[in-house]
Design an enzyme around this catalytic site. Structure first.
Site, PDB file in Angstrom:
ATOM      1  N   VAL A 272       4.336   4.668  -0.268  1.00  0.00           N
ATOM      2  CA  VAL A 272       3.852   6.057  -0.252  1.00  0.00           C
ATOM      3  C   VAL A 272       3.516   6.471   1.177  1.00  0.00           C
ATOM      4  O   VAL A 272       2.832   5.731   1.886  1.00  0.00           O
ATOM      5  CB  VAL A 272       2.588   6.207  -1.147  1.00  0.00           C
ATOM      6  CG1 VAL A 272       2.045   7.631  -1.069  1.00  0.00           C
ATOM      7  CG2 VAL A 272       2.913   5.850  -2.595  1.00  0.00           C
ATOM      8  N   ASP A 273       4.019   7.623   1.584  1.00  0.00           N
ATOM      9  CA  ASP A 273       3.713   8.190   2.913  1.00  0.00           C
ATOM     10  C   ASP A 273       3.901   7.144   4.000  1.00  0.00           C
ATOM     11  O   ASP A 273       3.067   7.004   4.897  1.00  0.00           O
ATOM     12  CB  ASP A 273       2.260   8.713   2.967  1.00  0.00           C
ATOM     13  CG  ASP A 273       1.986   9.790   1.929  1.00  0.00           C
ATOM     14  OD1 ASP A 273       2.946  10.403   1.444  1.00  0.00           O
ATOM     15  OD2 ASP A 273       0.801  10.011   1.599  1.00  0.00           O
ATOM     16  N   PHE A 274       4.974   6.425   3.932  1.00  0.00           N
ATOM     17  CA  PHE A 274       5.038   5.259   4.804  1.00  0.00           C
ATOM     18  C   PHE A 274       5.599   5.522   6.194  1.00  0.00           C
ATOM     19  O   PHE A 274       5.680   4.602   7.008  1.00  0.00           O
ATOM     20  CB  PHE A 274       5.659   4.042   4.107  1.00  0.00           C
ATOM     21  CG  PHE A 274       7.095   4.110   3.702  1.00  0.00           C
ATOM     22  CD1 PHE A 274       7.457   4.551   2.441  1.00  0.00           C
ATOM     23  CD2 PHE A 274       8.086   3.670   4.562  1.00  0.00           C
ATOM     24  CE1 PHE A 274       8.792   4.566   2.050  1.00  0.00           C
ATOM     25  CE2 PHE A 274       9.417   3.670   4.183  1.00  0.00           C
ATOM     26  CZ  PHE A 274       9.769   4.130   2.934  1.00  0.00           C
TER      27      PHE A 274
END
Ligand SMILES: *[C@@H]1O[C@H](CO)[C@@H](O)[C@H](O)[C@H]1NC(C)=O
Ligand SMILES: *[C@@H]1O[C@H](CO)[C@@H](O)[C@H](O)[C@H]1NC(C)=O
Ligand SMILES: *[C@@H]1O[C@H](CO)[C@@H](O)[C@H](O)[C@H]1NC(C)=O
Length: 323
Positions: A222-224
Site C-alpha cells: 500500500v502506498d509503497f
C-alpha cells in the site's frame, strides 16, 4: 494540458546521476525512446563520463568527484569498518569529497541516517553479493518518515547494487502504526542503480527533490512509492504483494499547482498479485504520476498497456488494474 504535463514530467528527468565517477547530466532535448531496447543507449547519451561534462556541472560536484575516495565496510573485519554507521560517522559534516562506501555482502541490521551536512556519499555493493541493509522500524515507534532503514537527507547521494529492506511484519490492518519505510530519499539529485527496496506499506518515501531510479525493484502493498519527489523511474519493477484487499502503488504528495514535482515511470513493469490494485491515489490534492511505455499486468490478468497515463488535477482517481 494533460499532454503538456506529461512531456514536461518526462523531461524533468535527467539532471544528475553518477555511478562511480560517471556523471549523468542531460540536456534532455531528446525524448526517451518508445522502444525499450533503445533506453540504455539514450541514457548513456545523456550520462557521459565526468571528463566530458565538467563545464556543465555544479563546480562543488566536480571538485568532489575529482577527490573521490573509497572506504570499505566488511563484516569479517577485513575492511575499514564493520558497520555502515561507523563508516558514515567517519565522514565529516561539511564533507566536500565524494566518499564511495563499498559494502560487502551480508545482512546489516542497522538504522542509518545520512545527515544533510554530508553530501557526496555513495553506498554500493557488488552484483550477486548485494548487502542487505535492514531494520524493523515502524511508524508507531518512529513516525512514518523516520521509520526508514536508510534515511538520506544530503544531496548528491548515489546507491548501487544494494538491498534496502524493512523487516517489520506485514501490517494486518489491526496493529496501529505498522507501516514501515525501507528508504527515505529527502536530499537533492540522488541516483539509485540496481537497488532493491523491500517492504509492505510505505516501502519507499521518495520525499522531495530530484531523483532517478534505474534498473531497480520496489516491492510493497500500500502506498509503497510515496512523497513529493520530482522523480524518474526507468526500467524499474514495481512488485505488488497484494492480497484480497486493496493495493496501491503510488501516493504522490503534490500540493500546489505551482509545484513542479511528480513521478514518471518510464519503461517500467508492474508485476505481482492482488485483487484490485491502484496505480495511485492522491496523497495531496495535486498529485501527479505518469506511467509511460510500461507493462502493467497482474498475475491473473493479461492486461498489458504500452502507454498509460493519468493525471490527477484535484481529486483522487482510482485506477483498477483488475476487477
Ligand atoms: C533482506 O532482508 C529482508 C528483511 O529482513 C528479507 O525479507 C529479505 O529476504 C532479505 N533479502 C535477502 C536477499 O537477503
Ligand atoms: C476481490 O474483491 C472483490 C470486490 O472488492 C470481492 O468481492 C472479492 O471477493 C475479492 N476476491 C477475492 C479472491 O478476495
Ligand atoms: C492469458 O493468455 C493466455 C495465452 O494467450 C490464455 O491461455 C489465458 O487464458 C489468458 N488468461 C486470462 C485470465 O485471460
Amino acid at each position: 494540458m494533460a499532454s503538456n504535463s506529461r512531456s514536461s514530467i518526462i523531461h524533468v528527468s535527467l539532471m544528475v546521476a553518477f555511478l562511480a565517477s560517471n556523471i549523468a547530466l542531460a540536456n534532455d532535448n531528446v525524448p526517451i525512446p518508445a522502444v525499450k531496447s533503445q533506453l540504455n543507449s539514450w541514457y548513456h547519451q545523456n550520462v557521459k563520463p565526468l571528463s566530458q561534462r565538467k563545464t556543465t556541472l555544479d563546480p562543488s560536484l566536480v571538485a568532489a568527484e575529482s577527490a573521490a575516495t573509497v572506504i570499505k565496510v566488511m563484516q569479517d573485519g577485513s575492511g575499514n569498518f564493520k558497520t555502515i554507521n561507523e563508516a558514515i560517522k567517519s565522514i565529516p559534516k561539511g564533507n566536500t569529497k565524494r566518499v564511495m562506501v563499498y559494502i560487502g555482502s551480508g545482512t546489516y541490521n542497522e538504522k542509518i541516517r545520512i545527515e544533510r551536512e554530508k553530501p557526496f556519499i555513495t553506498l554500493y555493493g557488488a552484483p550477486g553479493k548485494m548487502p542487505n541493509l535492514t531494520y524493523g522500524g515502524t511508524a508507531l515507534e518512529y513516525g512514518t518518515l523516520d521509520s526508514a532503514t536508510l534515511i538520506v537527507e544530503s544531496d548528491y547521494f548515489v546507491a548501487s547494487n544494494i538491498i534496502i529492506s524493512n523487516s517489520a511484519p506485514r501490517p494486518d490492518g489491526k496493529r496501529k502504526g505498522a507501516q514501515a519505510v525501507a528508504l527515505r530519499a529527502s536530499g537533492d539529485k540522488a541516483t539509485f542503480y540496481k537497488v532493491t527496496l523491500l517492504g509492505f506499506q510505505d516501502t519507499l518515501c521518495d520525499d522531495a527533490h530530484w531523483h532517478i531510479y534505474k534498473d531497480c525493484l520496489i516491492q510493497g502493498t500500500v502506498d509503497f512509492v510515496f512523497g513529493n519527489g520530482k522523480t524518474l523511474f526507468l526500467n524499474t519493477e514495481l512488485r505488488v504483494l497484494g492480497d484480497e484487499g486493496m493495493s496501491v502503488i503510488t501516493a504522490h504528495a503534490r500540493d500546489k499547482k505551482t509545484d513542479d514535482t511528480g513521478y514518471s515511470f518510464v519503461h517500467c513493469d508492474v508485476t505481482g498479485t492482488g485483487n484490485g490494485t491502484l496505480l495511485g491515489r492522491a496523497w495531496m490534492s495535486k498529485s501527479k504520476v505518469v506511467f509511460a511505455y510500461s507493462n502493467i499486468g497482474c498475475k491473473d490478468s493479461n492486461s498489458s498497456l504500452d502507454f498509460f497515463f493519468f493525471y490527477i488535477p484535484f481529486t483522487c482517481i482510482f485506477l483498477h488494474l483488475q476487477s
